[in-house]
Write an enzyme that holds these catalytic residues in place. Structure first.
Site, mmCIF file in Angstrom:
data_model
loop_
_atom_site.group_PDB
_atom_site.id
_atom_site.type_symbol
_atom_site.label_atom_id
_atom_site.label_comp_id
_atom_site.label_asym_id
_atom_site.label_seq_id
_atom_site.Cartn_x
_atom_site.Cartn_y
_atom_site.Cartn_z
ATOM 1 N N GLY A 132 -0.581 -3.127 -3.074
ATOM 2 C CA GLY A 132 -1.038 -1.717 -3.656
ATOM 3 C C GLY A 132 -0.381 -0.644 -3.358
ATOM 4 N N ARG A 154 -10.259 1.955 2.022
ATOM 5 C CA ARG A 154 -8.699 1.976 1.649
ATOM 6 C C ARG A 154 -8.832 1.711 0.119
ATOM 7 N NH1 ARG A 154 -5.859 -2.142 -1.401
ATOM 8 N NH2 ARG A 154 -3.743 -2.133 -1.100
ATOM 9 N N THR A 202 -0.699 -7.106 -9.974
ATOM 10 C CA THR A 202 -1.076 -7.528 -8.543
ATOM 11 C C THR A 202 0.142 -7.424 -7.701
ATOM 12 O OG1 THR A 202 -2.000 -9.440 -7.510
ATOM 13 C CG2 THR A 202 -0.529 -9.884 -9.348
ATOM 14 N N GLY A 203 -0.305 -6.970 -6.407
ATOM 15 C CA GLY A 203 0.543 -7.167 -5.413
ATOM 16 C C GLY A 203 0.062 -5.994 -4.265
ATOM 17 N N GLY A 227 -6.584 0.404 -3.234
ATOM 18 C CA GLY A 227 -5.369 0.096 -3.778
ATOM 19 C C GLY A 227 -4.969 0.658 -5.288
ATOM 20 N N ASP A 228 -3.938 -0.144 -5.940
ATOM 21 C CA ASP A 228 -3.677 0.475 -7.175
ATOM 22 C C ASP A 228 -4.600 -0.088 -8.233
ATOM 23 O OD1 ASP A 228 -2.805 -2.420 -6.285
ATOM 24 O OD2 ASP A 228 -1.722 -2.378 -8.282
ATOM 25 N N THR A 262 -5.962 -11.037 -6.903
ATOM 26 C CA THR A 262 -6.409 -9.936 -7.838
ATOM 27 C C THR A 262 -6.258 -10.693 -9.476
ATOM 28 O OG1 THR A 262 -5.800 -8.259 -6.482
ATOM 29 C CG2 THR A 262 -5.880 -7.645 -9.025
HETATM 30 N N1 ASP Z 1 -3.136 -4.916 -5.503
HETATM 31 C C1 ASP Z 1 -4.187 -5.086 -4.951
HETATM 32 C C2 ASP Z 1 -4.493 -4.037 -3.946
HETATM 33 O O1 ASP Z 1 -3.636 -3.625 -3.275
HETATM 34 C C3 ASP Z 1 -4.109 -6.375 -4.280
HETATM 35 C C4 ASP Z 1 -3.608 -7.562 -5.064
HETATM 36 O O2 ASP Z 1 -3.257 -7.579 -6.115
HETATM 37 O O3 ASP Z 1 -3.698 -8.733 -4.493
HETATM 38 O O4 ASP Z 1 -5.590 -3.670 -3.674
#
Ligand code: ASP
Length: 332
Positions: A252, A226, A249-250, A228-229, A198
């Site tokens: 979600g 789906r 980022t991470g 995410g965050d 991300t």
């Molecule tokens: N946070 C993002 C999600 O869950 C993915 C990512 O940050 O790599 O969609």
């Protein structure tokens, strides 16, 4: 006696000089970016790939600098910087977005203005070249905060936002990742921890205004629409002139449940924590013990920068008007 006064004067001078040297000069502007956190290890990275990431991160920071130097706003900067990363196949956003379970690309993005607390977001869009621009239009040209899917595309058309054929988002690398993940899924093998990619940007401008933005393709093999965050204000993105600007980022699902971006701001506002302590609290304590992997980039109203993450690496960098600059990938 004279000797004593002389020594005392020297000592006082030394103390004054030292405190001046160590006093942090407040920068006029700051730009901080991330290109995703995850299992990013030096031993798995070729020299060319590493150089390509560093080059893109530098380009994005330089773009931010040029805008901010001329007196551009934090919001303008966030959009321009994120667009550079969305247009690059290196990151999981825009051009380089990952594939869903059914072989499509569905993107999410959000933006927030720390001065007004206005925000805009889009979720599950599949034909918008730069989802961050659409998020900005949602913020400035609609009565809403978040639009999704077909409705978001329809709004984009009305606003003259660049629409592309969904084929534009095909990249061999992301397609192969999907195949790999699905093969392991068939064999009921656990998939290796995701490499997140991300992108995000947080900015402090010359007027003291903060802004934050995040853009993503989400997670490889995601299904059922789906989200995410990243497009969720407070989870993946948050900005408030009273405290800080944050982009996450991470994984979600964890960032949504732990309301990560807003928590950093709340810890500063209600508990008087520093930017660094607030970020460490949520990323390296709360999230880590819950099993949530990822990180964030942040800048506070005084121009302090913090980029905590609990994974092996995070593509990240910042640049300040004072000349201070860092581009990093791995831990340490
Ligand atoms: N946070 C993002 C999600 O869950 C993915 C990512 O940050 O790599 O969609």
């Amino acid at each position: 006696m004279n000797n004593f006064i002389f020594k005392l004067a020297i000592l006082l001078l030394a103390i004054m000089l030292q405190s001046k040297l160590f006093a942090q000069e407040k920068p006029e502007y700051v730009v901080v970016i991330h290109g995703g956190a995850g299992v990013i290890k030096k031993e798995n990275m070729s020299a060319e790939k590493e150089a390509a990431y560093i080059k893109k991160i530098n380009e994005a920071l330089q773009t931010g600098k040029t805008i901010l130097e001329k007196g551009g706003t934090s919001i303008e900067t966030v959009i321009a910087v994120i667009k550079i990363m969305e247009d690059s196949p290196l990151f999981n956003a825009g051009k380089g977005a990952v594939f869903t379970h059914s072989g499509k690309n569905e993107m999410d993005a959000s933006i927030m203005d720390g001065k007004t607390l206005n925000a805009g977001a889009v979720a599950g869009v599949d034909n918008i070249k730069n989802p961050i621009s659409l998020a900005y239009s949602v913020m400035t040209k609609s009565k809403h905060v978040m639009l999704s899917g077909k409705g978001a595309s329809e709004f984009a058309k009305n606003q003259g936002i660049e629409i592309v054929d969904p084929k534009y988002f095909f990249t061999e690398r992301r397609w192969k990742s999907l195949q790999k993940v699905q093969e392991r899924e068939k064999k009921k093998l656990e998939n290796e921890k995701e490499k997140h990619g991300t992108v995000g940007c947080v900015v402090l401008d010359k007027y003291g205004n903060l802004a934050a933005g995040t853009s993503t393709g989400g997670m490889t093999n995601k299904r059922y629409g789906r989200i995410g965050d990243s497009p969720i204000i407070g989870a993946g993105t948050y900005a408030n002139n009273a405290t800080c600007a944050v982009s996450c980022t991470g994984h979600g699902e964890f960032f949504i449940r732990y309301v990560v971006a807003y928590t950093v701001s709340a810890l500063m506002e209600y508990k008087n924590l520093s930017l660094q302590d607030a970020g460490d609290e949520i990323i390296n304590k709360k999230l880590k013990s819950a099993g949530g992997s990822g990180g964030l980039v942040s800048v506070d109203k005084n121009g302090n920068v913090s980029m905590p993450f609990n994974t092996a690496g995070m593509f990240r960098g910042f640049l300040k008007s004072t000349g201070e600059k860092k581009v990093l990938i791995y831990k340490n």
